[in-house]
Motif scaffolding. Structure first.
Motif, PDB file in Angstrom:
ATOM      1  N   ALA A 278      56.113  17.756 -17.345  1.00  0.00           N
ATOM      2  CA  ALA A 278      57.445  18.355 -17.194  1.00  0.00           C
ATOM      3  C   ALA A 278      57.501  19.760 -17.776  1.00  0.00           C
ATOM      4  N   ASP A 279      58.105  20.669 -17.015  1.00  0.00           N
ATOM      5  CA  ASP A 279      58.416  22.011 -17.496  1.00  0.00           C
ATOM      6  C   ASP A 279      59.860  22.009 -17.983  1.00  0.00           C
ATOM      7  N   HIS A 280      60.338  23.156 -18.409  1.00  0.00           N
ATOM      8  CA  HIS A 280      61.698  23.275 -18.933  1.00  0.00           C
ATOM      9  C   HIS A 280      62.712  22.878 -17.861  1.00  0.00           C
ATOM     10  N   GLY A 281      63.769  22.208 -18.272  1.00  0.00           N
ATOM     11  CA  GLY A 281      64.802  21.797 -17.325  1.00  0.00           C
ATOM     12  C   GLY A 281      64.376  20.674 -16.412  1.00  0.00           C
ATOM     13  N   TRP A 282      63.284  19.981 -16.772  1.00  0.00           N
ATOM     14  CA  TRP A 282      62.699  18.885 -15.991  1.00  0.00           C
ATOM     15  C   TRP A 282      62.153  19.353 -14.646  1.00  0.00           C
ATOM     16  N   HIS A 283      61.797  20.640 -14.563  1.00  0.00           N
ATOM     17  CA  HIS A 283      61.078  21.107 -13.372  1.00  0.00           C
ATOM     18  C   HIS A 283      59.724  20.403 -13.297  1.00  0.00           C
ATOM     19  N   ARG A 284      59.253  20.229 -12.071  1.00  0.00           N
ATOM     20  CA  ARG A 284      57.995  19.563 -11.720  1.00  0.00           C
ATOM     21  C   ARG A 284      58.104  18.037 -11.727  1.00  0.00           C
ATOM     22  N   LEU A 285      59.246  17.493 -12.105  1.00  0.00           N
ATOM     23  CA  LEU A 285      59.413  16.045 -12.083  1.00  0.00           C
ATOM     24  C   LEU A 285      60.096  15.608 -10.797  1.00  0.00           C
ATOM     25  N   SER A 286      59.874  14.370 -10.410  1.00  0.00           N
ATOM     26  CA  SER A 286      60.570  13.805  -9.257  1.00  0.00           C
ATOM     27  C   SER A 286      61.997  13.451  -9.642  1.00  0.00           C
ATOM     28  N   ASP A 287      62.846  13.266  -8.644  1.00  0.00           N
ATOM     29  CA  ASP A 287      64.219  12.847  -8.908  1.00  0.00           C
ATOM     30  C   ASP A 287      64.245  11.521  -9.668  1.00  0.00           C
ATOM     31  N   THR A 288      63.338  10.640  -9.331  1.00  0.00           N
ATOM     32  CA  THR A 288      63.275   9.341 -10.008  1.00  0.00           C
ATOM     33  C   THR A 288      62.953   9.504 -11.481  1.00  0.00           C
ATOM     34  N   GLN A 289      62.048  10.408 -11.803  1.00  0.00           N
ATOM     35  CA  GLN A 289      61.697  10.638 -13.201  1.00  0.00           C
ATOM     36  C   GLN A 289      62.860  11.238 -13.981  1.00  0.00           C
ATOM     37  N   VAL A 290      63.584  12.175 -13.370  1.00  0.00           N
ATOM     38  CA  VAL A 290      64.744  12.767 -14.043  1.00  0.00           C
ATOM     39  C   VAL A 290      65.802  11.699 -14.287  1.00  0.00           C
ATOM     40  N   ASP A 291      66.020  10.852 -13.303  1.00  0.00           N
ATOM     41  CA  ASP A 291      66.986   9.768 -13.470  1.00  0.00           C
ATOM     42  C   ASP A 291      66.565   8.833 -14.599  1.00  0.00           C
ATOM     43  N   GLU A 292      65.267   8.588 -14.714  1.00  0.00           N
ATOM     44  CA  GLU A 292      64.775   7.721 -15.790  1.00  0.00           C
ATOM     45  C   GLU A 292      65.024   8.346 -17.156  1.00  0.00           C
ATOM     46  N   ILE A 293      64.829   9.658 -17.281  1.00  0.00           N
ATOM     47  CA  ILE A 293      65.080  10.344 -18.548  1.00  0.00           C
ATOM     48  C   ILE A 293      66.555  10.233 -18.923  1.00  0.00           C
ATOM     49  N   PHE A 294      67.426  10.471 -17.954  1.00  0.00           N
ATOM     50  CA  PHE A 294      68.864  10.353 -18.214  1.00  0.00           C
ATOM     51  C   PHE A 294      69.224   8.927 -18.622  1.00  0.00           C
ATOM     52  N   THR A 295      68.734   7.949 -17.877  1.00  0.00           N
ATOM     53  CA  THR A 295      69.076   6.551 -18.129  1.00  0.00           C
ATOM     54  C   THR A 295      68.600   6.102 -19.500  1.00  0.00           C
ATOM     55  N   ARG A 296      67.386   6.506 -19.854  1.00  0.00           N
ATOM     56  CA  ARG A 296      66.860   6.129 -21.171  1.00  0.00           C
ATOM     57  C   ARG A 296      67.615   6.846 -22.285  1.00  0.00           C
ATOM     58  N   SER A 297      68.006   8.093 -22.056  1.00  0.00           N
ATOM     59  CA  SER A 297      68.776   8.830 -23.060  1.00  0.00           C
ATOM     60  C   SER A 297      70.142   8.188 -23.273  1.00  0.00           C
ATOM     61  N   LEU A 298      70.782   7.797 -22.172  1.00  0.00           N
ATOM     62  CA  LEU A 298      72.077   7.139 -22.278  1.00  0.00           C
ATOM     63  C   LEU A 298      71.951   5.797 -22.994  1.00  0.00           C
ATOM     64  N   ALA A 299      70.901   5.054 -22.699  1.00  0.00           N
ATOM     65  CA  ALA A 299      70.697   3.767 -23.368  1.00  0.00           C
ATOM     66  C   ALA A 299      70.536   3.952 -24.873  1.00  0.00           C
ATOM     67  N   PHE A 300      69.826   4.994 -25.278  1.00  0.00           N
ATOM     68  CA  PHE A 300      69.664   5.306 -26.707  1.00  0.00           C
ATOM     69  C   PHE A 300      71.036   5.569 -27.325  1.00  0.00           C
ATOM     70  N   ALA A 301      71.853   6.398 -26.663  1.00  0.00           N
ATOM     71  CA  ALA A 301      73.173   6.716 -27.196  1.00  0.00           C
ATOM     72  C   ALA A 301      74.051   5.465 -27.286  1.00  0.00           C
ATOM     73  N   LEU A 302      74.014   4.640 -26.269  1.00  0.00           N
ATOM     74  CA  LEU A 302      74.843   3.437 -26.259  1.00  0.00           C
ATOM     75  C   LEU A 302      74.465   2.493 -27.401  1.00  0.00           C
ATOM     76  N   ARG A 303      73.185   2.386 -27.698  1.00  0.00           N
ATOM     77  CA  ARG A 303      72.754   1.526 -28.812  1.00  0.00           C
ATOM     78  C   ARG A 303      73.350   2.012 -30.134  1.00  0.00           C
ATOM     79  N   LEU A 304      73.372   3.316 -30.324  1.00  0.00           N
ATOM     80  CA  LEU A 304      73.890   3.873 -31.579  1.00  0.00           C
ATOM     81  C   LEU A 304      75.419   3.750 -31.678  1.00  0.00           C
ATOM     82  N   MET A 305      76.089   3.710 -30.528  1.00  0.00           N
ATOM     83  CA  MET A 305      77.557   3.685 -30.519  1.00  0.00           C
ATOM     84  C   MET A 305      78.137   2.280 -30.432  1.00  0.00           C
ATOM     85  N   ALA A 306      77.269   1.277 -30.340  1.00  0.00           N
ATOM     86  CA  ALA A 306      77.740  -0.098 -30.157  1.00  0.00           C
ATOM     87  C   ALA A 306      78.558  -0.575 -31.366  1.00  0.00           C
TER      88      ALA A 306
END
Length: 267
Positions: free
Chosen positions: A239-267
């Motif tokens: 991955a380059d800056h701004g998630w360049h060079r990644l597929s749409d699926t990979q970017v979605d995975e980064i977002f989903t995993r980041s959100l899951a991390f946040a949700l765990r902390l806010m539970a």
């Protein structure tokens, strides 16, 4: 998006001699059993430009967008303005984020939010400011931080960045070349501010980032770990800056995993 309510352009701070600073809010529409947690989002743009409601190029075409997705998961989202480097120098943008958190806390009852369960999420320059906010001793303290490909050290040459150059975005944010204001550069470096009472961090950075060297997040993770702070470092291969060079699926995975991390902390 069904089930999500938006409030756009809400002034949260009026500064003497400056533009009013505004925020956008995404709120779950459904009645909640208790106040909902908050994601405080900080946009990127080299501290010099950018829109408060922009999570980066790779998410701009999402429908529903990233903030609606976060709200649909049961969180409020506040996307905030801050003064850019053409308007004021550091720590002004950090002061603005602190003011936004105070405003949201004062109005938490009417908005139905719980700022005691706030995770700050930022990308690039916004990630730098988000890291600072998480390290600040705010009231209430933050629950955690999600930081995407952000600078953490303004004092040392890393990748293409040189602290002697007075024309870099970092220098413009500081108001001078970092080497000429070493104390200010250190104060503006999250790496130098790590402490044991900081909340958990998720640092996500591409190993081929040509704008902000991945070593920023690697060194920051090491400093947080040394201070005893829970930290997860996710180095995204290819991955380059701004998630360049990644597929749409990979970017979605980064977002989903980041959100899951946040949700765990806010539970």
């Amino acid at each position: 998006m069904p089930g999500v309510h938006q409030l756009r352009g809400v002034p949260y701070h009026v500064l003497e001699g400056s533009r009013p600073l505004e925020l956008d809010l995404w709120l779950p529409k459904a009645e909640q059993a208790r106040p909902v947690p908050l994601v405080l989002f900080v946009h990127g743009g080299s501290w010099r430009r950018g829109r408060r409601d922009d999570m980066g190029l790779r998410t701009r075409t999402w429908d529903p967008g990233p903030f609606a997705r976060i709200a649909a998961a049961g969180c409020a989202v506040a996307c905030v303005d801050y003064r850019l480097s053409g308007e004021a120098t550091f720590p002004a943008p950090l002061d603005d984020l602190s003011a936004a958190l105070r405003w949201l806390t004062l109005r938490s009852a009417e908005l139905g939010i719980d700022t005691r369960r706030t995770v700050v999420w930022g990308e690039s320059a916004g990630g730098h400011l988000a890291a600072h906010l998480a390290l600040a001793r705010t009231t209430p303290p933050l629950a955690g931080a999600v930081i995407w490909y952000a600078p953490s050290d303004l004092t040392t040459a890393r990748g293409s960045y040189t602290p002697e150059d007075p024309t870099t975005p970092e220098a413009l944010m500081l108001g001078a070349a970092p080497t000429t204001v070493p104390g200010r550069a250190q104060a503006a470096s999250p790496l130098a501010q790590a402490h044991s009472s900081a909340p958990p961090f998720l640092l996500v950075h591409g190993n081929e980032d040509t704008l902000v060297s991945c070593s920023h997040s690697q060194s920051f993770a090491a400093a947080l770990e040394k201070a005893g702070v829970p930290v997860e470092l996710w180095t995204v291969v290819g991955a380059d800056h701004g998630w360049h060079r990644l597929s749409d699926t990979q970017v979605d995975e980064i977002f989903t995993r980041s959100l899951a991390f946040a949700l765990r902390l806010m539970a």
